[in-house]
Design a protein around this motif. Sequence first.
Motif, mmCIF file in Angstrom:
data_model
loop_
_atom_site.group_PDB
_atom_site.id
_atom_site.type_symbol
_atom_site.label_atom_id
_atom_site.label_comp_id
_atom_site.label_asym_id
_atom_site.label_seq_id
_atom_site.Cartn_x
_atom_site.Cartn_y
_atom_site.Cartn_z
ATOM 1 N N GLU A 279 0.833 -1.212 0.000
ATOM 2 C CA GLU A 279 0.000 0.000 0.000
ATOM 3 C C GLU A 279 0.861 1.253 0.000
ATOM 4 O O GLU A 279 0.632 2.190 -0.763
ATOM 5 C CB GLU A 279 -0.902 0.015 1.239
ATOM 6 N N GLY B 55 -16.740 9.212 -4.382
ATOM 7 C CA GLY B 55 -16.946 8.610 -5.695
ATOM 8 C C GLY B 55 -17.483 9.593 -6.724
ATOM 9 O O GLY B 55 -17.352 9.362 -7.928
ATOM 10 N N ARG C 248 -16.301 10.848 2.879
ATOM 11 C CA ARG C 248 -16.324 9.527 2.258
ATOM 12 C C ARG C 248 -17.562 9.255 1.389
ATOM 13 O O ARG C 248 -17.426 8.701 0.289
ATOM 14 C CB ARG C 248 -16.146 8.443 3.317
ATOM 15 N N GLU D 267 -7.747 7.546 -0.383
ATOM 16 C CA GLU D 267 -8.013 6.689 0.775
ATOM 17 C C GLU D 267 -6.755 5.928 1.198
ATOM 18 O O GLU D 267 -6.515 5.735 2.397
ATOM 19 C CB GLU D 267 -9.156 5.730 0.447
ATOM 20 N N THR D 268 -5.960 5.494 0.226
ATOM 21 C CA THR D 268 -4.704 4.818 0.559
ATOM 22 C C THR D 268 -3.777 5.754 1.327
ATOM 23 O O THR D 268 -3.123 5.339 2.293
ATOM 24 C CB THR D 268 -4.005 4.327 -0.719
ATOM 25 N N PRO E 27 -12.244 6.935 -10.066
ATOM 26 C CA PRO E 27 -11.918 5.781 -9.212
ATOM 27 C C PRO E 27 -10.453 5.696 -8.790
ATOM 28 O O PRO E 27 -10.156 5.411 -7.629
ATOM 29 C CB PRO E 27 -12.321 4.585 -10.084
ATOM 30 N N GLU E 28 -9.525 5.950 -9.699
ATOM 31 C CA GLU E 28 -8.108 5.827 -9.352
ATOM 32 C C GLU E 28 -7.698 6.837 -8.293
ATOM 33 O O GLU E 28 -7.012 6.498 -7.320
ATOM 34 C CB GLU E 28 -7.240 6.015 -10.598
ATOM 35 N N GLN E 29 -8.149 8.091 -8.454
ATOM 36 C CA GLN E 29 -7.776 9.118 -7.486
ATOM 37 C C GLN E 29 -8.483 8.909 -6.140
ATOM 38 O O GLN E 29 -7.917 9.194 -5.092
ATOM 39 C CB GLN E 29 -8.094 10.507 -8.030
ATOM 40 N N ARG E 30 -9.695 8.395 -6.203
ATOM 41 C CA ARG E 30 -10.376 8.090 -4.943
ATOM 42 C C ARG E 30 -9.575 7.041 -4.164
ATOM 43 O O ARG E 30 -9.381 7.171 -2.948
ATOM 44 C CB ARG E 30 -11.792 7.567 -5.203
ATOM 45 N N GLN E 31 -9.129 6.011 -4.842
ATOM 46 C CA GLN E 31 -8.337 4.972 -4.176
ATOM 47 C C GLN E 31 -7.057 5.557 -3.593
ATOM 48 O O GLN E 31 -6.649 5.219 -2.474
ATOM 49 C CB GLN E 31 -8.008 3.854 -5.164
ATOM 50 N N GLN E 32 -6.415 6.449 -4.327
ATOM 51 C CA GLN E 32 -5.178 7.052 -3.840
ATOM 52 C C GLN E 32 -5.424 7.913 -2.600
ATOM 53 O O GLN E 32 -4.637 7.885 -1.645
ATOM 54 C CB GLN E 32 -4.546 7.892 -4.946
ATOM 55 N N SER F 120 2.490 1.886 -3.246
ATOM 56 C CA SER F 120 1.594 2.086 -4.381
ATOM 57 C C SER F 120 1.220 3.548 -4.605
ATOM 58 O O SER F 120 0.661 3.897 -5.643
ATOM 59 C CB SER F 120 0.309 1.270 -4.179
#
Length: 430
Positions: free
Chosen positions: A38, A335, A331, A347-348, A340-345, A41
């Motif tokens: 994580e 979305g 949160r 949160e990561t 999606p990619e930036q949302r994951q980043q 990434s």
Amino acid sequence: PAEQVTALAARASPEVQEMVQKLGPAKVNPAVLERHVEAESLPVPVRLTRGQATQDPGLISTEQNLRGKQEQVRNRFNDQNNALIDNTNAIRETAAPDVYATTQPEIGQLVIDAYTAKDTAKNAQVTKAYQALRDANGGAFPVDGIAMVDAADKALHKGLLFDHVPPAVRKTLDRLRDGQAMTFENFESLRTNLARIQRSHTADGNEKAAAGVIRTAMEELPMPAGAEHLKPLADAARQAAKERFAAIEADPAYKAVISGKASADKFIDKFVISADLKNVDTMKKALAHDPAAQQALAAGTINHLKRNAGIVDNAGNFSQAGYNKALENLRPKLGVIFEPEQRQQVETLGRVARYTQAQPKGSYVNTSNTLTAALAEHAKGGVEGAVNVAAHGVPIGTWMRRLGGRYMEQKELGSVLQPGAGIRLKDIAK
């Protein structure tokens, strides 16, 4: 399972992959490996220490408490802080590549300008439809002024707004009631005047509401007898006006812009950060004509997260607690705001920041920095007593010297700071 470890390792850096291969999947702690993966990434990879990766309270405490003694550990913590800040900038770059504004007021103004452009285009569409109606009637505008005023007055009385009609507008309505013909130019001028009142900063709320009621009655476009053949064109004009009005009513941000109530410096906070999911989604769709304005929602949100993390002008100590608290409040809307990619980043980044700073139950990190400073002095002068005195006579210096001998001597630093530190199942403090 070995398959799980292998799949995780495939996403890791070459250095961590090599360590997994040397150990063999059976000897790898998958939870620790996943934390390393994580952290690596992120757009700007973060390298975890053994304590952070294992989340072992003893290791975390030892690493934190001896940061004053071990320069390499101290430097790692500083590098992590810089990487967390750099990640907010990197995520913003990918989430809002077309947004060159940097401050919240500038970003807010960008969205306001997009709404203004949208409304100008919609108004032009409405005007074009009315113009077509006039042209089909030989240049005369087919509207029944008396019926229009009667409908407006009825709606005003129903809303207790009749007495709040601005005097100049009331005079115009009285002339129409007395039979004065309404030209297309009159119609457009009255629509413009009413819109100006709705956007005014000096008119009170009731005056603005009254202007809106009259404008709605106008756009119903009552037609005189004998103009039935013009109904299709009249319906098209009415529909164009209704669609604009419905879009404004459904979108608080749009409504605030055209009514003159939108403030650039508070726009993002009010209509993105504090707004509910439905309204943010409506705004995102309303800005489909302007991708940069859509991206501005993400840019403003990143600014908000940075501010809550304690970062000003890309400097400061990144607060995972502040960042994650703000992130949790956002949160439900992430979305919509982010792809999606930036949302994951985003949160990561919150999870990785927590790994680097959180103090699990059972840890004993000295948060006052008294011990840290004393250990730094001890490391320089070798005076163990200075540490004991700083700890008010308790022989913490002796204890920490022993802990240092166990965990933090030079030969041990590699296992604390190396890529993949702590992924062996036995890498847990005894």
